[in-house]
Design a protein around this motif. Sequence first.
Motif, PDB file in Angstrom:
ATOM      1  N   GLU A  29       0.829  -1.214   0.000  1.00 47.98           N
ATOM      2  CA  GLU A  29       0.000   0.000   0.000  1.00 47.98           C
ATOM      3  C   GLU A  29       0.856   1.254   0.000  1.00 47.98           C
ATOM      4  OE1 GLU A  29      -2.442  -0.560   3.458  1.00 47.98           O
ATOM      5  OE2 GLU A  29      -3.702  -2.073   2.464  1.00 47.98           O
ATOM      6  N   ASN A  30       2.044   1.166   0.605  1.00 47.46           N
ATOM      7  CA  ASN A  30       2.974   2.302   0.644  1.00 47.46           C
ATOM      8  C   ASN A  30       3.922   2.300  -0.548  1.00 47.46           C
ATOM      9  OD1 ASN A  30       1.927   3.331   3.061  1.00 47.46           O
ATOM     10  ND2 ASN A  30       3.207   1.983   4.287  1.00 47.46           N
ATOM     11  N   SER A  31       3.583   1.517  -1.566  1.00 46.75           N
ATOM     12  CA  SER A  31       4.340   1.439  -2.819  1.00 46.75           C
ATOM     13  C   SER A  31       5.775   0.959  -2.626  1.00 46.75           C
ATOM     14  CB  SER A  31       4.331   2.790  -3.542  1.00 46.75           C
ATOM     15  OG  SER A  31       3.007   3.168  -3.830  1.00 46.75           O
ATOM     16  N   LYS A  32       6.022   0.171  -1.594  1.00 49.85           N
ATOM     17  CA  LYS A  32       7.357  -0.399  -1.392  1.00 49.85           C
ATOM     18  C   LYS A  32       7.549  -1.546  -2.377  1.00 49.85           C
ATOM     19  CE  LYS A  32      10.527  -2.206   2.014  1.00 49.85           C
ATOM     20  NZ  LYS A  32      10.730  -2.721   3.360  1.00 49.85           N
ATOM     21  N   LYS A  33       8.713  -1.593  -3.001  1.00 54.93           N
ATOM     22  CA  LYS A  33       9.041  -2.655  -3.952  1.00 54.93           C
ATOM     23  C   LYS A  33       9.380  -3.915  -3.173  1.00 54.93           C
ATOM     24  CE  LYS A  33      10.683  -4.678  -7.735  1.00 54.93           C
ATOM     25  NZ  LYS A  33      10.145  -6.013  -7.788  1.00 54.93           N
ATOM     26  N   LEU A  34       8.569  -4.953  -3.358  1.00 55.47           N
ATOM     27  CA  LEU A  34       8.822  -6.236  -2.711  1.00 55.47           C
ATOM     28  C   LEU A  34       9.084  -7.285  -3.772  1.00 55.47           C
ATOM     29  CD1 LEU A  34       5.935  -6.306  -0.048  1.00 55.47           C
ATOM     30  CD2 LEU A  34       8.302  -5.560   0.264  1.00 55.47           C
ATOM     31  N   ASN A  35       9.947  -8.220  -3.448  1.00 56.32           N
ATOM     32  CA  ASN A  35      10.248  -9.335  -4.338  1.00 56.32           C
ATOM     33  C   ASN A  35       9.506 -10.555  -3.803  1.00 56.32           C
ATOM     34  OD1 ASN A  35      12.366  -8.009  -6.055  1.00 56.32           O
ATOM     35  ND2 ASN A  35      13.222  -7.706  -4.024  1.00 56.32           N
ATOM     36  N   LEU A  36       8.325 -10.786  -4.361  1.00 54.37           N
ATOM     37  CA  LEU A  36       7.435 -11.843  -3.893  1.00 54.37           C
ATOM     38  C   LEU A  36       7.563 -13.064  -4.790  1.00 54.37           C
ATOM     39  CD1 LEU A  36       4.298  -9.575  -3.408  1.00 54.37           C
ATOM     40  CD2 LEU A  36       5.947 -10.232  -1.652  1.00 54.37           C
ATOM     41  N   THR A  57      19.337  -9.840  -2.948  1.00 55.46           N
ATOM     42  CA  THR A  57      17.960  -9.360  -3.002  1.00 55.46           C
ATOM     43  C   THR A  57      17.130 -10.083  -1.952  1.00 55.46           C
ATOM     44  OG1 THR A  57      18.165  -8.944  -5.379  1.00 55.46           O
ATOM     45  CG2 THR A  57      15.934  -9.168  -4.502  1.00 55.46           C
ATOM     46  N   PRO A  58      16.368  -9.337  -1.139  1.00 55.65           N
ATOM     47  CA  PRO A  58      15.480  -9.999  -0.178  1.00 55.65           C
ATOM     48  C   PRO A  58      14.211 -10.499  -0.878  1.00 55.65           C
ATOM     49  CG  PRO A  58      15.342  -7.628   0.088  1.00 55.65           C
ATOM     50  CD  PRO A  58      16.387  -7.885  -0.967  1.00 55.65           C
ATOM     51  N   TYR A  59      13.807 -11.725  -0.558  1.00 60.05           N
ATOM     52  CA  TYR A  59      12.618 -12.328  -1.156  1.00 60.05           C
ATOM     53  C   TYR A  59      11.610 -12.686  -0.069  1.00 60.05           C
ATOM     54  CZ  TYR A  59      15.545 -12.826  -5.284  1.00 60.05           C
ATOM     55  OH  TYR A  59      16.369 -12.570  -6.347  1.00 60.05           O
ATOM     56  N   ILE A  60      10.345 -12.516  -0.385  1.00 59.69           N
ATOM     57  CA  ILE A  60       9.262 -12.959   0.486  1.00 59.69           C
ATOM     58  C   ILE A  60       8.601 -14.140  -0.202  1.00 59.69           C
ATOM     59  CG2 ILE A  60       7.046 -12.362   1.547  1.00 59.69           C
ATOM     60  CD1 ILE A  60       8.075  -9.443   1.675  1.00 59.69           C
ATOM     61  N   MET A  61       8.558 -15.249   0.509  1.00 58.88           N
ATOM     62  CA  MET A  61       8.040 -16.489  -0.050  1.00 58.88           C
ATOM     63  C   MET A  61       6.564 -16.660   0.329  1.00 58.88           C
ATOM     64  SD  MET A  61      10.914 -17.080  -1.353  1.00 58.88           S
ATOM     65  CE  MET A  61      10.504 -18.590  -2.204  1.00 58.88           C
ATOM     66  N   ILE A  62       5.766 -17.091  -0.658  1.00 58.78           N
ATOM     67  CA  ILE A  62       4.318 -17.203  -0.489  1.00 58.78           C
ATOM     68  C   ILE A  62       3.832 -18.547  -1.004  1.00 58.78           C
ATOM     69  CG2 ILE A  62       2.086 -16.211  -1.194  1.00 58.78           C
ATOM     70  CD1 ILE A  62       3.710 -13.585  -1.742  1.00 58.78           C
ATOM     71  N   CYS A  63       2.821 -19.105  -0.349  1.00 56.12           N
ATOM     72  CA  CYS A  63       2.120 -20.289  -0.849  1.00 56.12           C
ATOM     73  C   CYS A  63       0.671 -20.219  -0.364  1.00 56.12           C
ATOM     74  CB  CYS A  63       2.806 -21.587  -0.416  1.00 56.12           C
ATOM     75  SG  CYS A  63       2.647 -21.960   1.335  1.00 56.12           S
ATOM     76  N   ARG A  64      -0.004 -21.330  -0.336  1.00 51.44           N
ATOM     77  CA  ARG A  64      -1.415 -21.343   0.065  1.00 51.44           C
ATOM     78  C   ARG A  64      -1.587 -21.051   1.552  1.00 51.44           C
ATOM     79  NH1 ARG A  64      -4.878 -25.248   2.047  1.00 51.44           N
ATOM     80  NH2 ARG A  64      -7.076 -24.879   1.592  1.00 51.44           N
ATOM     81  N   SER A  65      -0.818 -21.772   2.390  1.00 49.58           N
ATOM     82  CA  SER A  65      -1.027 -21.641   3.834  1.00 49.58           C
ATOM     83  C   SER A  65       0.234 -21.295   4.621  1.00 49.58           C
ATOM     84  CB  SER A  65      -1.613 -22.940   4.392  1.00 49.58           C
ATOM     85  OG  SER A  65      -0.685 -24.001   4.222  1.00 49.58           O
ATOM     86  N   GLY A  66       1.380 -21.308   3.994  1.00 49.25           N
ATOM     87  CA  GLY A  66       2.632 -20.992   4.672  1.00 49.25           C
ATOM     88  C   GLY A  66       3.562 -22.186   4.828  1.00 49.25           C
ATOM     89  N   GLY A  67       3.096 -23.384   4.519  1.00 48.80           N
ATOM     90  CA  GLY A  67       3.920 -24.587   4.660  1.00 48.80           C
ATOM     91  C   GLY A  67       4.984 -24.714   3.599  1.00 48.80           C
ATOM     92  N   ARG A  68       4.567 -24.691   2.340  1.00 50.00           N
ATOM     93  CA  ARG A  68       5.535 -24.817   1.239  1.00 50.00           C
ATOM     94  C   ARG A  68       6.467 -23.610   1.192  1.00 50.00           C
ATOM     95  NH1 ARG A  68       1.492 -26.043  -3.597  1.00 50.00           N
ATOM     96  NH2 ARG A  68       0.095 -25.049  -2.114  1.00 50.00           N
ATOM     97  N   GLY A 123       2.198  -8.886  -9.195  1.00 48.11           N
ATOM     98  CA  GLY A 123       3.636  -8.673  -9.256  1.00 48.11           C
ATOM     99  C   GLY A 123       4.489  -9.820  -8.742  1.00 48.11           C
ATOM    100  N   ILE A 124       3.871 -10.957  -8.419  1.00 50.99           N
ATOM    101  CA  ILE A 124       4.655 -12.092  -7.915  1.00 50.99           C
ATOM    102  C   ILE A 124       5.470 -12.736  -9.027  1.00 50.99           C
ATOM    103  CG2 ILE A 124       3.123 -12.684  -5.998  1.00 50.99           C
ATOM    104  CD1 ILE A 124       2.949 -15.056  -8.785  1.00 50.99           C
ATOM    105  N   ILE A 125       6.484 -13.474  -8.600  1.00 48.98           N
ATOM    106  CA  ILE A 125       7.216 -14.377  -9.480  1.00 48.98           C
ATOM    107  C   ILE A 125       6.746 -15.768  -9.099  1.00 48.98           C
ATOM    108  CG2 ILE A 125       9.492 -15.294 -10.103  1.00 48.98           C
ATOM    109  CD1 ILE A 125      10.654 -12.607  -9.028  1.00 48.98           C
ATOM    110  N   ASN A 126       6.329 -16.567 -10.057  1.00 48.41           N
ATOM    111  CA  ASN A 126       5.878 -17.926  -9.751  1.00 48.41           C
ATOM    112  C   ASN A 126       7.007 -18.905 -10.024  1.00 48.41           C
ATOM    113  OD1 ASN A 126       3.812 -20.409 -11.285  1.00 48.41           O
ATOM    114  ND2 ASN A 126       4.147 -20.153  -9.121  1.00 48.41           N
ATOM    115  N   ILE A 127       7.478 -19.534  -8.947  1.00 47.92           N
ATOM    116  CA  ILE A 127       8.453 -20.616  -9.059  1.00 47.92           C
ATOM    117  C   ILE A 127       7.918 -21.759  -8.196  1.00 47.92           C
ATOM    118  CG2 ILE A 127      10.831 -21.382  -8.740  1.00 47.92           C
ATOM    119  CD1 ILE A 127      11.746 -18.481  -8.870  1.00 47.92           C
ATOM    120  N   PRO A 128       7.247 -22.748  -8.800  1.00 51.81           N
ATOM    121  CA  PRO A 128       6.737 -23.861  -8.002  1.00 51.81           C
ATOM    122  C   PRO A 128       7.839 -24.486  -7.146  1.00 51.81           C
ATOM    123  CG  PRO A 128       5.862 -23.969 -10.222  1.00 51.81           C
ATOM    124  CD  PRO A 128       6.922 -22.891 -10.215  1.00 51.81           C
TER     125      PRO A 128
END
Length: 98
Positions: free
Chosen positions: A14-21, A57-68, A37-42
Motif C-alpha cells: 500500500e505504501n508502494s514499497k518494492k517487494l520481491n514476492l 535481493t530480499p525475497y518474500i516467499m508465499i504459498c497457500r497456507s505458509g507450509g511450502r 507482481g509475484i514471481i511464480n516458481i513452483p
Amino acid sequence: MKEITVQEVKKSLENSKKLNLIDVREVAEIQEGHISGIINIPLGLLEFRLHELNKNTPYIMICRSGGRSGQATEFLSYHGYDATNMVGGMLAWEDKSK
C-alpha cells in the motif's frame, strides 16, 4: 527462519514499497488468485531456478497456507539467500475478517 505477516506485506505494498514476492504454488493454483507482481516458481522447481535469483535481493516467499513457502524459505536461506516466509499464505491474505 525469518517471517513476515500478511498485514506487513499489505502495508508495504500500500505504501508502494518494492517487494520481491515469490509464490511457490503450482501454476493452476496461481491462476485461482495471486498477489499482483509475484514471481511464480513452483516449490519443486526452486532448486533448478536458483540461477534466476540474486543473493543480495530480499525475497518474500508465499504459498497457500505458509507450509511450502516455509520449506522454500529454509531452502533458500540454507543456500545463502535472504528469504522470509509470509505466515498464513494466501489463505490469510484472502481472509476478509483480518
